[in-house]
Scaffold this active site. Structure first.
Site, mmCIF file in Angstrom:
data_model
loop_
_atom_site.group_PDB
_atom_site.id
_atom_site.type_symbol
_atom_site.label_atom_id
_atom_site.label_comp_id
_atom_site.label_asym_id
_atom_site.label_seq_id
_atom_site.Cartn_x
_atom_site.Cartn_y
_atom_site.Cartn_z
ATOM 1 C CB CYS A 67 9.294 -13.065 -3.016
ATOM 2 S SG CYS A 67 9.186 -14.115 -4.422
ATOM 3 C CB SER B 277 12.967 -20.321 1.913
ATOM 4 O OG SER B 277 11.825 -20.175 1.114
ATOM 5 C CG LEU B 278 19.641 -23.323 1.726
ATOM 6 C CD1 LEU B 278 19.067 -24.498 2.492
ATOM 7 C CD2 LEU B 278 20.651 -23.804 0.690
ATOM 8 C CG ASN B 279 16.477 -17.428 1.942
ATOM 9 O OD1 ASN B 279 16.520 -17.462 0.720
ATOM 10 N ND2 ASN B 279 15.357 -17.350 2.608
ATOM 11 C CB CYS C 290 11.905 -14.666 7.308
ATOM 12 S SG CYS C 290 11.622 -16.455 7.383
ATOM 13 C CD GLU D 57 -1.693 -8.421 -0.106
ATOM 14 O OE1 GLU D 57 -2.036 -7.280 -0.434
ATOM 15 O OE2 GLU D 57 -0.535 -8.696 0.244
ATOM 16 C CB CYS E 182 1.815 -16.542 -5.983
ATOM 17 S SG CYS E 182 2.717 -16.495 -4.445
ATOM 18 C CG ASN F 102 11.353 -8.438 -4.152
ATOM 19 O OD1 ASN F 102 11.829 -7.989 -5.177
ATOM 20 N ND2 ASN F 102 10.814 -9.640 -4.079
ATOM 21 C CB SER G 163 8.042 -22.049 -1.447
ATOM 22 O OG SER G 163 9.184 -21.450 -0.889
ATOM 23 C CB CYS H 179 9.395 -12.193 4.915
ATOM 24 S SG CYS H 179 7.752 -12.579 4.301
ATOM 25 C CB CYS I 240 3.941 -15.863 8.191
ATOM 26 S SG CYS I 240 5.189 -17.170 8.138
ATOM 27 N N GLY J 132 2.245 -16.940 4.489
ATOM 28 C CA GLY J 132 2.201 -18.103 5.364
ATOM 29 C C GLY J 132 3.224 -19.171 5.059
ATOM 30 C CD GLU J 133 6.667 -23.039 6.021
ATOM 31 O OE1 GLU J 133 7.353 -22.213 5.403
ATOM 32 O OE2 GLU J 133 6.584 -24.224 5.660
HETATM 33 N N1 SAH Z 1 6.906 -19.589 3.929
HETATM 34 C C1 SAH Z 1 7.264 -20.111 2.654
HETATM 35 C C2 SAH Z 1 6.498 -19.503 1.495
HETATM 36 C C3 SAH Z 1 6.374 -17.996 1.446
HETATM 37 S S1 SAH Z 1 7.756 -17.034 0.959
HETATM 38 C C4 SAH Z 1 8.754 -19.967 2.439
HETATM 39 O O1 SAH Z 1 9.406 -19.275 3.204
HETATM 40 O O2 SAH Z 1 9.273 -20.596 1.535
HETATM 41 C C5 SAH Z 1 8.118 -17.421 -0.671
HETATM 42 C C6 SAH Z 1 9.536 -17.052 -1.069
HETATM 43 O O3 SAH Z 1 9.753 -15.635 -1.019
HETATM 44 C C7 SAH Z 1 10.569 -17.671 -0.171
HETATM 45 O O4 SAH Z 1 11.566 -18.298 -0.926
HETATM 46 C C8 SAH Z 1 11.154 -16.485 0.583
HETATM 47 O O5 SAH Z 1 12.477 -16.747 0.975
HETATM 48 C C9 SAH Z 1 11.017 -15.377 -0.450
HETATM 49 N N2 SAH Z 1 11.033 -14.029 0.116
HETATM 50 C C10 SAH Z 1 10.493 -13.619 1.270
HETATM 51 N N3 SAH Z 1 10.728 -12.323 1.468
HETATM 52 C C11 SAH Z 1 11.431 -11.879 0.406
HETATM 53 C C12 SAH Z 1 11.974 -10.620 0.020
HETATM 54 N N4 SAH Z 1 11.844 -9.531 0.774
HETATM 55 N N5 SAH Z 1 12.647 -10.555 -1.152
HETATM 56 C C13 SAH Z 1 12.776 -11.638 -1.938
HETATM 57 N N6 SAH Z 1 12.282 -12.844 -1.632
HETATM 58 C C14 SAH Z 1 11.626 -12.972 -0.461
#
Ligand code: SAH
Length: 343
Positions: free
Chosen positions: A334, A215-217, A117, A93, A106, A291, A192, A120, A113, A162-163
């Protein structure tokens, strides 16, 4: 019969070598690049600058691949999602996001992937395979071809499926083609990553100087580990140390993405720890309210909690934006991409 060469698979040097092996000049090779990457042709016959004889002889040995559009969805907010199938039948996608003065694409870097996470959708069915550089670049060419000439993709973000740093060699090659063949400025490209620390240095030394987003989170290893299993391998300190070595030109900053998840990483203490972790970094923080994804018990925090979190950062002079989610109604936000048709 010899297998035909896909011209989109070739690097710049390989295109020059291929053309010169047919007795054709560098000028012809550059014309070919121009027609593929800025006129978006997907058939050698469309290269009208070449004589019929030249086109026929190229067609005997080569072809130009294309992505097949399987599904195209439009959100009420203008976001568009494309489901493409690849030559081997896998699907990916790509999301087009219009904003005031930008048109951002994007792109995906892998089919699926491997990082699982917790928040995701893409990680739920694992990794099928890496994308080749041309399959990454083709997402831009195909979408641009479909929307031209009125609109031009101005920005590219590697935030789809993907990463990217788990497929770094193909991603680096794709980045060079995006910058030098398509002509999108490296400053308008952001990659990212979950933070594969040793590969961040490789990106810095081999790719064009694009923007890096991490993506720190979470602000502690215990919390991050719970939602991002990769943290066991590359804990926060290791990731942040790698970021410190990432060369930044004056006025350039690293972006830290921070998904806000109710009751998990959204407390005032989390915000204060985030300030502590990042205060010496030239950085900006993107706060992304979660999301929701299917079957998950995690939720985004309330508006008040989101505001409180942002205020703590801003009061400490951090640059922190709350990123509005786009395309939620078509599962294009995302974390929502899965690479399957939606009925
Ligand atoms: N693998 C890479 C790129 C894909 S995700 C990465 O992790 O950075 C792109 C962004 O979407 C990342 O910052 C991730 O933390 C965020 N993301 C993933 N799932 C999400 C969700 N359910 N809600 C909001 N952001 C999300």
């Amino acid at each position: 019969m010899l297998k035909k060469i896909n011209l989109k698979e070739l690097t710049k040097d390989e295109i020059h070598a291929f053309m010169s092996s047919s007795g054709l000049s560098r000028f012809r090779a550059d014309q070919l690049i121009h027609w593929i990457y800025t006129k978006y042709v997907s058939d050698i016959n469309e290269i009208t600058e070449f004589s019929k004889g030249l086109r026929n002889s190229l067609r005997n040995r080569s072809y130009i691949s294309g992505l097949k559009l399987e599904q195209h969805l439009k959100s009420t907010d203008g976001t568009q999602k494309f489901l493409f199938s690849l030559e081997d039948g896998h699907t990916i996608e790509t999301v087009l996001i219009p904003d005031d003065d930008r048109l951002t694409l994007c792109v995906s870097s892998q089919v699926g992937c491997a990082f699982s996470c917790a928040f995701c959708q893409t990680g739920k069915s694992g990794l099928s395979r890496n994308l080749k550089a041309y399959e990454i670049v083709d997402q831009i060419l195909t979408v641009q071809k479909g929307i031209q000439p009125q609109d031009t993709i101005s920005n590219v973000v590697f935030m789809g499926m993907g990463e990217p740093l788990a497929n770094v060699h193909e991603v680096i090659e794709a980045l060079w083609r995006i910058v030098s063949f398509i002509g999108i400025s490296k400053r308008r490209i952001t990659l990212s990553t979950v933070g594969i620390a040793p590969v961040i240095g490789l990106l810095a030394s081999h790719a064009p100087e694009i923007n890096l987003a991490i993506s720190l989170n979470a602000t502690t290893d215990a919390i991050r580990q719970k939602i991002m299993p990769v943290n066991r391998r590359y804990p926060l300190k290791t990731v942040l140390d790698a970021c410190r070595t990432f060369p930044l030109r004056p006025r350039r900053r690293i972006t830290f993405e921070y998904i806000l998840i109710e009751g998990i990483n959204d407390s005032a203490d989390d915000a204060r720890r985030l300030v502590k972790l990042l205060k010496h970094f030239p950085c900006k923080i993107n706060l992304i309210p979660l999301n929701p994804i299917a079957g998950s018990i995690m939720h985004p925090p309330s508006e008040i909690i989101i505001q409180r979190f942002q205020n703590i950062l801003v009061q400490k002079q951090m640059t922190a934006m709350v990123r509005k989610s786009k395309g939620q109604d078509i599962n294009a936000s995302c974390g929502q991409l899965r690479g399957h048709p939606v009925s």
